[in-house]
Enzyme design. Structure first.
Site, PDB file in Angstrom:
ATOM      1  N   GLN A 250       3.213  -0.270 -12.725  1.00 31.63           N
ATOM      2  CA  GLN A 250       4.953  -0.942 -12.161  1.00 31.63           C
ATOM      3  C   GLN A 250       5.106  -2.146 -12.311  1.00 31.63           C
ATOM      4  O   GLN A 250       5.818  -2.096 -13.064  1.00 31.63           O
ATOM      5  CB  GLN A 250       4.500  -0.708 -10.567  1.00 31.63           C
ATOM      6  CG  GLN A 250       4.672   1.148 -10.152  1.00 31.63           C
ATOM      7  CD  GLN A 250       3.183   1.491 -10.083  1.00 31.63           C
ATOM      8  OE1 GLN A 250       2.096   0.914 -10.731  1.00 31.63           O
ATOM      9  NE2 GLN A 250       3.077   2.168  -8.846  1.00 31.63           N
TER      10      GLN A 250
ATOM     11  N   ASN B 109       0.385  -2.012   1.292  1.00 31.92           N
ATOM     12  CA  ASN B 109       1.349  -1.989   0.007  1.00 31.92           C
ATOM     13  C   ASN B 109       0.032  -1.738  -1.207  1.00 31.92           C
ATOM     14  O   ASN B 109      -0.664  -1.208  -1.067  1.00 31.92           O
ATOM     15  CB  ASN B 109       1.659  -3.516  -0.436  1.00 31.92           C
ATOM     16  CG  ASN B 109       3.250  -3.717  -1.233  1.00 31.92           C
ATOM     17  OD1 ASN B 109       4.326  -2.437  -1.191  1.00 31.92           O
ATOM     18  ND2 ASN B 109       2.603  -4.294  -2.116  1.00 31.92           N
ATOM     19  N   LYS B 110       1.318  -1.373  -1.995  1.00 35.44           N
ATOM     20  CA  LYS B 110       0.553  -1.348  -3.718  1.00 35.44           C
ATOM     21  C   LYS B 110      -1.082  -1.745  -3.592  1.00 35.44           C
ATOM     22  O   LYS B 110      -1.518  -2.809  -3.314  1.00 35.44           O
ATOM     23  CB  LYS B 110       1.046  -1.294  -4.576  1.00 35.44           C
ATOM     24  CG  LYS B 110       0.599  -1.250  -6.084  1.00 35.44           C
ATOM     25  CD  LYS B 110       0.291   0.027  -6.204  1.00 35.44           C
ATOM     26  CE  LYS B 110       1.336   1.203  -5.838  1.00 35.44           C
ATOM     27  NZ  LYS B 110       0.641   2.384  -5.678  1.00 35.44           N
TER      28      LYS B 110
ATOM     29  N   ASP C 219       4.759  -0.449   1.466  1.00 37.27           N
ATOM     30  CA  ASP C 219       5.469   1.025   2.017  1.00 37.27           C
ATOM     31  C   ASP C 219       5.925   1.379   3.208  1.00 37.27           C
ATOM     32  O   ASP C 219       6.192   2.909   4.201  1.00 37.27           O
ATOM     33  CB  ASP C 219       3.430   2.414   1.103  1.00 37.27           C
ATOM     34  CG  ASP C 219       4.422   2.081  -0.244  1.00 37.27           C
ATOM     35  OD1 ASP C 219       3.925   1.154  -1.167  1.00 37.27           O
ATOM     36  OD2 ASP C 219       4.718   2.767  -0.770  1.00 37.27           O
TER      37      ASP C 219
ATOM     38  N   ARG D  49       3.975  12.687  -1.112  1.00 39.29           N
ATOM     39  CA  ARG D  49       3.357  11.475  -0.828  1.00 39.29           C
ATOM     40  C   ARG D  49       3.563  11.424   0.040  1.00 39.29           C
ATOM     41  O   ARG D  49       4.053  11.119   1.026  1.00 39.29           O
ATOM     42  CB  ARG D  49       3.812  10.763  -2.100  1.00 39.29           C
ATOM     43  CG  ARG D  49       3.543  11.028  -3.207  1.00 39.29           C
ATOM     44  CD  ARG D  49       4.623   9.708  -4.003  1.00 39.29           C
ATOM     45  NE  ARG D  49       2.827   8.651  -4.159  1.00 39.29           N
ATOM     46  CZ  ARG D  49       3.329   7.043  -4.907  1.00 39.29           C
ATOM     47  NH1 ARG D  49       4.711   6.590  -5.174  1.00 39.29           N
ATOM     48  NH2 ARG D  49       2.616   6.688  -5.437  1.00 39.29           N
TER      49      ARG D  49
ATOM     50  N   ARG E  90       9.477   6.479  -7.677  1.00 39.51           N
ATOM     51  CA  ARG E  90       8.310   5.939  -6.280  1.00 39.51           C
ATOM     52  C   ARG E  90       9.331   5.450  -5.932  1.00 39.51           C
ATOM     53  O   ARG E  90      10.296   4.253  -6.268  1.00 39.51           O
ATOM     54  CB  ARG E  90       7.192   5.909  -7.187  1.00 39.51           C
ATOM     55  CG  ARG E  90       7.805   5.858  -8.978  1.00 39.51           C
ATOM     56  CD  ARG E  90       7.733   4.100  -8.435  1.00 39.51           C
ATOM     57  NE  ARG E  90       7.209   2.882  -8.577  1.00 39.51           N
ATOM     58  CZ  ARG E  90       7.536   2.009  -8.068  1.00 39.51           C
ATOM     59  NH1 ARG E  90       8.874   1.773  -8.385  1.00 39.51           N
ATOM     60  NH2 ARG E  90       7.835   1.295  -7.796  1.00 39.51           N
ATOM     61  N   GLY E  91       8.749   4.446  -5.098  1.00 36.79           N
ATOM     62  CA  GLY E  91       9.437   3.242  -4.760  1.00 36.79           C
ATOM     63  C   GLY E  91       9.101   3.758  -2.810  1.00 36.79           C
ATOM     64  O   GLY E  91      10.259   5.004  -3.330  1.00 36.79           O
ATOM     65  N   ALA E  92       9.086   2.735  -2.369  1.00 39.28           N
ATOM     66  CA  ALA E  92       8.957   3.803  -0.780  1.00 39.28           C
ATOM     67  C   ALA E  92      10.926   4.001  -0.034  1.00 39.28           C
ATOM     68  O   ALA E  92      11.238   5.603  -0.114  1.00 39.28           O
ATOM     69  CB  ALA E  92       8.771   2.851   0.451  1.00 39.28           C
TER      70      ALA E  92
END
Ligand code: MRU
Length: 357
Positions: A199, A250-251, A240, A88, A51-53
């Site tokens: 996370q 973002n998150k 992201d 995603r 995960r993570g862009a």
């Protein structure tokens, strides 16, 4: 990046197999997982083993290499590209990496296609490492400035994980922190837990521990009071998808931190490589916001007394829950963007000037 003193990347290619660190098992178990098919890559992205862009983008690029190994047929490659992009929706790096690969492959013969695909996927990773390192060097100047004024530990709040686990190496938000630490500047990180996937607690705190950087995990709602008490000198988060006008997706929860930072006059920085900029979408309401399974909220995972990973229900059984994974922080709350090319205003003017677009 170091894990138990050993250098790793988050993803690598070996003997026609892609290897990843399974992030769903961290921090309790360190497991290297093998991806052998494009389906494995799609599954790893969907389940957030990666995960993570930027890392999602790299996984998709290698996913296309695996697709070519499986089946040289063009229609299989096209379908794989489509499925990877849809695995995603929010991080633009995924589409960016797939489009870059497909564009490159559209101009090669079938006897060369595997070699060129692998070169390009490797290049995407090398470039990300270089960009993330430069983000660190550009962000270091900001931390240094705060330290030179304050002459004591710089307290940095971050949200989610935009560390080396979210990229190939260095991270985006963490890269300036690692550079500052290397330079001997005392830093301490407030790591937002980042419910529901945690996370911040499971990944950011884990990687900072491995690098020997002081950090404290806080519940997501704690940042505000810490800012009011003067215990946060700056915030740095990842993204992201950042729009060409400087709006930052973002998150989930990033927006609320930016509001609290604004109210308390605390600088709020966003660190990103250019692969995270969406030059097309003009209105943040058009960004596809991922909605994940509500079970990620209602169930929690951890180690039981025998040291096994166990999932338990923590909500009332009948209650409904809703799990939006990202939000958008309008550019007006972002002090500046830290990119591989330099630091710029979060605005069309700032981004256009820096990237010559
Ligand atoms: O849902 P995740 O864990 O993939 O979300 C990650 C983030 O929100 C990061 O901040 C973002 O991808 C930037 S990573 C350098």
């Amino acid at each position: 990046m170091r894990i138990k003193g050993k250098e790793y990347r988050t993803i690598w290619f070996e003997n026609n197999i892609v290897k990843i660190i399974d992030q769903t098992k961290l921090p309790h178990q360190f497991i290297i997982k093998e991806l052998k098919t494009v389906k494995d890559s799609i599954n790893a992205i969907k389940t957030m083993e990666v995960r993570g862009a930027p890392l999602i983008g790299a996984t998709a690029a290698y996913g296309l290499v695996l697709a070519i190994i499986e089946n040289i047929d063009q229609s299989f490659l096209n379908k794989s590209a489509e499925d990877l992009i849809n695995s995603r929706p929010t991080a633009i790096n995924l589409k960016w990496a797939v489009d870059r690969m497909m564009d490159k492959l559209s101009r090669v013969n079938s006897d060369q296609i595997l070699k060129i695909a692998l070169n390009e996927a490797n290049e995407i990773c090398e470039e990300d490492i270089k960009f993330c390192k430069n983000i660190g060097l550009n962000g270091l100047k900001i931390i240094e400035e705060i330290y030179n004024k304050k002459k004591s530990t710089v307290n940095i709040l971050t949200h989610c994980n935009a560390g080396w686990l979210a990229t190939i190496d260095w991270g985006t938000a963490t890269s300036p922190i690692y550079q500052a630490h290397k330079k001997g500047i005392p830093v301490h990180v407030w790591a937002d837990e980042t419910r529901p996937r945690n996370q911040g607690a499971n990944l950011t705190s884990y990687e900072l521990n491995e690098e020997g950087i002081k950090n404290t995990i806080i519940a997501d709602n704690t940042g505000g009071i810490l800012m009011q008490r003067g215990e946060v000198d700056m915030c740095i988060v990842g993204t992201d998808r950042t729009l060409s006008n400087g709006d930052v997706c973002n998150k989930i929860g990033t927006y609320l931190k930016a509001l609290a930072a604004h109210d308390n006059d605390i600088p709020f920085y966003v660190a990103l490589p250019s692969s995270t900029i969406d030059w097309k979408i003009k209105d943040f309401k058009e960004i596809p916001i991922e909605e994940r399974n509500p079970k990620e909220l209602s169930h929690m995972e951890g180690l039981d007394e025998s040291g096994n990973i166990k999932k338990i229900l923590v909500y009332p059984q009948q209650s409904k829950s809703m799990n939006l994974a990202f939000d958008v922080t309008p550019a007006k709350y972002v002090t500046a963007l830290i990119t591989e090319k330099g630091v710029c205003e979060a605005s069309s003017y700032g981004l256009k000037k820096l990237f010559n677009k």
